[in-house]
Design an enzyme around this catalytic site. Structure first.
Site: not given
Length: 447
Positions: A8, A10-11, A168, A297, A313
């Site tokens: 992964g 991601g962050f 949003e 996550d 995040a």
């Protein structure tokens, strides 16, 4: 040399790799199904035609080029063998000394995965593009139809879920309808647009204080958004949404109601929560497997008060740094450090000049909170180039109410096979180009 495999980009995964980059006696393999890092907090702006995908995505190899001990593979991790220390991918198996699970989450339709066809979620660039296409197509259909009922349906949007993503999305559609439709569409009355947030809980943005949640609700209502709380969706089809005994005929339905962790740990004895997140110890390793870590996550970290950290995040960033440092400590034979989460607060934006922010007892709303939201999101973008272009795009949209990224397209073929019947192709003789005529070998002899 120890081999660390990170699943992964991601962050969490990115910060693990950065901690291990150019370290002695360590080589790192980063595996991701994409070849880019996606800044997910701004993905909704791609879906709402405010930004282009390239402005929030950055190639992983470019981001990690300065780390000579890092290899990036584009591929899919299909399963893991924690006893044999192997990761099985779609292109072969990879052995490891340490494994980091950080492959994120996907949408949870609570046993109704068939709803996805009618209500796409927002986790990937492809999903953002599909949402943008559906929203813009709804406007186009409403512009050209003469049927009042059809126009009303096309101008009805339903967002299922009242978390930050749902708020949003709904706020962006409200702004588009109010400031954009009347400017570019001649046959649409913005007052006919109906936008619904359908939420099963008593209030939207439940992780925020009741006061900020109420302020967000009022801000949404000013944009024409109707907030339905304590409303459970019982059905979604091509024509709209069923909410209990109520039926909402809608041209566009979007899903923002729930997520669950990726299914990579199936077949292992890892303990997971109801959302599929792996329970981790205080050093973010999996109980019973000190060489396997989980973050973002995919991890369920329980705090001292019994609560678990949300999928934010800021949580993923901090977990990634801690996992990287603990792997280095293990390699050096030192004691790992427990993860200590620093609460940096939470934010949500409703529209232009309106956001809410909260950290402890500090609660902000309105323009000042919106400016903080802009600053934080620009700061955490991947590169200076991305920060510059996003700021310029936002500045342009702020003064012109424009959405420059509203070009959409779906079908790329001229002759699709399904569901339309392919255009019949008449046989045509193919003539050889004179410049490609065959020259017998005999003519070449002696030359």
């Amino acid at each position: 040399m120890k081999h660390v495999v990170v699943v992964g980009g991601g962050f969490t995964g990115l910060n693990v790799v950065r901690e291990l980059g150019n370290r002695k006696n360590v080589r790192v393999t980063l595996l991701d199904k994409n070849n880019f890092h996606l800044f997910q907090p701004l993905l909704y702006q791609v879906a709402m035609a405010a930004l282009n995908a390239g402005e929030i995505a950055y190639p992983l190899r470019m981001m990690l080029a300065r780390y000579k001990n890092v290899t990036v593979y584009k591929g899919v991790a299909e399963r893991i063998d924690p006893l044999g220390k192997k990761v099985f991918t779609d292109f072969g198996e990879i052995t490891y000394d340490y494994l980091v699970l950080a492959c994120g989450a996907k949408h949870h339709y609570f046993g109704h995965n068939e709803w996805e066809a009618h209500a796409p979620g927002l986790k990937t660039i492809a999903q953002a593009s599909e949402i943008r296409r559906r929203v813009m197509d709804a406007y186009e259909k409403a512009e050209r139809t003469q049927d009042a009922a059809e126009k009303r349906k096309m101008l009805t949007f339903v967002v299922v879920g009242g978390g930050p993503t749902g708020v949003e999305l709904a706020g962006s559609i409200g702004e588009m309808s109010r400031y954009y439709l009347s400017k570019y569409y001649r046959n649409i009355d913005p007052k006919l647009t109906r936008i619904f947030i359908v939420h099963s809980a008593p209030r939207i943005l439940q992780t925020f204080s009741p006061d900020l949640s109420a302020r967000a609700t009022r801000a949404l209502e000013k944009l024409g958004v109707q907030v339905w709380t304590c409303s459970l969706v019982s059905g979604i089809d091509a024509g709209g949404v069923q909410v209990g005994k109520e039926r909402i005929e809608a041209g566009t339905v979007l899903w923002a109601a729930g997520v669950k962790a990726a299914r990579l740990v199936q077949g292992t004895d890892f303990e997971t929560d109801g959302s599929g997140r792996v329970f981790v110890t205080e050093d973010l390793s999996v109980p019973g497997y000190g060489d396997v870590f989980a973050g973002g996550d995919q991890a369920c970290f329980t705090r001292e008060d019994g609560s678990t950290l949300p999928g934010m995040a800021s949580v993923a960033l901090q977990e990634g740094r801690t996992i990287g440092k603990n792997i280095l400590l293990s390699i050096q034979g030192k004691v790992r450090q427990p993860f200590r989460y620093r609460d940096k607060g939470q934010m949500a934006t409703i529209g232009k000049k309106m956001a809410i922010a909260e950290k402890g007892n500090v609660r902000l709303h309105g323009l000042f909170a919106w400016m903080i939201w802009v600053g934080v999101h620009v700061y955490y973008l991947s590169s200076v180039r991305h920060r510059f272009f996003v700021l310029m795009q936002w500045a342009w949209s702020y003064f012109t109410f424009g959405h420059e990224a509203r070009i959409v397209n779906k079908e790329w073929r001229f002759y699709p096979d399904l569901p339309e019947k392919a255009e019949p192709a008449a046989p045509v003789a193919m003539n050889v180009d004179p410049g490609c005529l065959y020259i017998p070998d005999v003519q070449l002899q002696g030359k």
